[in-house]
Design a protein around this motif. Structure first.
Motif, short mmCIF file in Angstrom:
data_model
loop_
_atom_site.label_atom_id
_atom_site.label_comp_id
_atom_site.label_asym_id
_atom_site.label_seq_id
_atom_site.Cartn_x
_atom_site.Cartn_y
_atom_site.Cartn_z
N ASP A 34 -22.75 -4.86 32.60
CA ASP A 34 -21.95 -3.94 33.41
C ASP A 34 -20.73 -4.65 33.99
N LYS A 35 -20.92 -5.90 34.43
CA LYS A 35 -19.82 -6.67 35.00
C LYS A 35 -18.74 -6.95 33.96
N ASP A 37 -17.53 -5.19 31.80
CA ASP A 37 -16.59 -4.08 31.66
C ASP A 37 -15.43 -4.21 32.65
N ARG A 38 -15.67 -4.92 33.76
CA ARG A 38 -14.67 -5.01 34.84
C ARG A 38 -14.02 -6.38 34.97
N GLU A 39 -14.79 -7.44 34.69
CA GLU A 39 -14.27 -8.79 34.93
C GLU A 39 -14.99 -9.80 34.04
#
Length: 67
Positions: A34-35, A37-39
């Motif tokens: 999940d992370k 996807d953002r960073e």
């Protein structure tokens, strides 16, 4: 003489503990997925998962060698 019941208990404990640890590792991987996807994911975060998996492998191997 080998105590078969003791060997079986040792193997059973290793399997149960490893299964629990691997479930935790799977949860960590899901969080990292999940992370991602953002960073960026750090090497330390990946290392934590690797350490769990290696620990399980060693535990299972040790219980198997004791059989």
């Amino acid at each position: 003489m080998v105590d078969a019941a003791k060997v079986n208990r040792t193997m059973e404990n290793a399997v149960v503990e490893s299964a629990e640890k691997l479930e935790g590792a799977a949860e960590l991987l899901k969080l990292l997925e999940d992370k991602a996807d953002r960073e960026a994911i750090s090497a330390a975060e990946l290392s934590a998962v690797r350490c769990i998996v290696e620990s399980c492998a060693k535990s299972l191997d040790a219980s198997w060698q004791g059989a």
